[in-house]
Design a protein around this motif. Structure first.
Motif, PDB file in Angstrom:
ATOM      1  N   LEU A  67       4.704  -7.667  -0.066  1.00 19.08           N
ATOM      2  CA  LEU A  67       4.574  -6.218   0.105  1.00 19.08           C
ATOM      3  C   LEU A  67       5.411  -5.825   1.312  1.00 19.08           C
ATOM      4  O   LEU A  67       5.322  -6.466   2.367  1.00 19.08           O
ATOM      5  N   ILE A  68       6.221  -4.797   1.168  1.00 17.13           N
ATOM      6  CA  ILE A  68       7.112  -4.395   2.256  1.00 17.13           C
ATOM      7  C   ILE A  68       7.020  -2.892   2.496  1.00 17.13           C
ATOM      8  O   ILE A  68       6.872  -2.103   1.558  1.00 17.13           O
ATOM      9  N   ARG A  69       7.069  -2.512   3.751  1.00 20.65           N
ATOM     10  CA  ARG A  69       7.152  -1.103   4.131  1.00 20.65           C
ATOM     11  C   ARG A  69       8.097  -0.974   5.314  1.00 20.65           C
ATOM     12  O   ARG A  69       8.465  -1.971   5.946  1.00 20.65           O
ATOM     13  N   ARG A  70       8.478   0.241   5.598  1.00 16.15           N
ATOM     14  CA  ARG A  70       9.407   0.455   6.704  1.00 16.15           C
ATOM     15  C   ARG A  70       8.779   0.050   8.028  1.00 16.15           C
ATOM     16  O   ARG A  70       7.609   0.322   8.273  1.00 16.15           O
ATOM     17  N   ARG A  71       9.558  -0.601   8.841  1.00 15.17           N
ATOM     18  CA  ARG A  71       9.063  -1.028  10.148  1.00 15.17           C
ATOM     19  C   ARG A  71       8.724   0.194  11.009  1.00 15.17           C
ATOM     20  O   ARG A  71       9.421   1.210  10.976  1.00 15.17           O
ATOM     21  N   HIS A  72       7.621   0.095  11.726  1.00  9.90           N
ATOM     22  CA  HIS A  72       7.153   1.140  12.646  1.00  9.90           C
ATOM     23  C   HIS A  72       6.748   2.428  11.916  1.00  9.90           C
ATOM     24  O   HIS A  72       6.724   3.496  12.533  1.00  9.90           O
ATOM     25  N   ARG A  73       6.459   2.353  10.637  1.00 12.95           N
ATOM     26  CA  ARG A  73       5.971   3.511   9.891  1.00 12.95           C
ATOM     27  C   ARG A  73       4.614   3.152   9.272  1.00 12.95           C
ATOM     28  O   ARG A  73       4.533   2.227   8.472  1.00 12.95           O
TER      29      ARG A  73
END
Length: 306
Positions: free
Chosen positions: A268-274
């Motif tokens: 699972l991946i999401r934008r860093r610092h968001r």
């Protein structure tokens, strides 16, 4: 007693402001409506709450006691109602998830079905994309988060690996490999290979394994989808390597484990610092839960006697 919350709030407004007209204005009511609610409340309690004349409104002893008690009780009630409303809002809205094709088919349908059952006000919108497009969609904020193969470059993302999915061999049932219980990677030397193309996150990992085992890959066809590769294997054009989550359904094909085991990391991946929204967190957790269940099922199956 038949006492309403509106009567109690009207009482507190008059007790605080010491004035019927100003209390009515604060509650966006008319003065006669406020007076009627206070009269009805006093009638239900059978006690006088205010001493009033043309110049002032003064709380009686019973009124002062009720004011102190009600302020505490209604403050707690407002907190409870706000919490319940917040929990309800957590389950409303739309969540956009980008996933590579094998995971769109292998994990996401169950996730969407569970969310539709348990959170009917929540919509999960799936973006079925190749690995490179999933990463671009997450990086550009077009989706809330992605489900992909662990990216080679992780600097732009916050990642959580939820599953290790082993690679397997797919061949026609008449192929000599079909008679083996397992197939060593080394036996693939010289075999015509039908592989996913380089837009797939799995292809990089498959190439690494072939190189690691000293195999000069004889890639005769490259496809964008495992279904196309399987149809080519079915037609006798070669053999294929695919993730276990994308197993074929054709009776003409057989699946054999490759040894030593090599897996891809489902991430699972999401934008860093968001940070994710509450509803996106809910879907993220649901996908993680489904992956955990799948891992447990595989382990239980592997322990069963052959």
């Amino acid at each position: 007693m038949n006492i309403s919350l509106r009567q109690l709030r009207a009482f507190l407004a008059v007790a605080k402001l010491r004035h019927f007209r100003r209390a009515a204005e604060s509650l966006h009511l008319t003065q006669p409506a406020i007076s009627r609610q206070i009269t009805d409340l006093e009638s239900e309690l059978d006690v006088r709450l205010f001493d009033r004349n043309t110049r002032e409104v003064v709380l009686t002893e019973a009124g002062r006691y009720l004011q102190v008690a009600l302020e505490r009780v209604l403050e707690e009630l407002d907190g409870v109602l706000a919490h319940v409303h917040s929990e309800s809002e957590r389950r409303h809205g739309k969540v956009r998830v980008a996933a590579v094709p094998t995971l769109s088919a292998g994990l996401m349908p169950q996730c969407i079905a569970v969310c539709a059952r348990d959170y009917p006000e929540l919509t999960v919108q799936l973006h079925d994309q190749a690995q490179v497009m999933v990463l671009d969609s997450v990086r550009g904020g077009e989706v809330d988060f992605g489900l992909a193969i662990e990216p080679a470059e992780r600097e732009s993302f916050e990642c959580e690996t939820i599953l290790h999915d082993p690679f397997v061999l797919i061949c026609h049932r008449t192929h000599p490999f079909g008679k083996l219980a397992t197939v060593p990677w080394g036996k693939l030397q010289g075999e015509p290979l039908i592989l996913l193309d380089h837009t797939s996150g799995s292809r990089r990992l498959i190439d690494q394994q072939l190189t690691m085992h000293g195999i000069e890959a004889n890639v005769v066809q490259q496809t964008g989808h495992t279904h196309t590769a399987f149809r080519m294997v079915e037609a006798g054009l070669g053999i294929s390597i695919a993730p276990q989550l994308s197993l074929p359904t054709s009776e003409q094909l057989v699946v054999r484990p490759l040894t030593p085991i090599a897996s891809r990391a489902i991430t699972l991946i999401r934008r860093r610092h968001r940070s994710l929204s509450p509803v996106a967190e809910l879907v993220w957790a649901q996908i993680r839960s489904i992956a955990t269940q799948l891992t447990q099922t595989r382990r239980a199956s592997s322990k069963k006697p052959a």
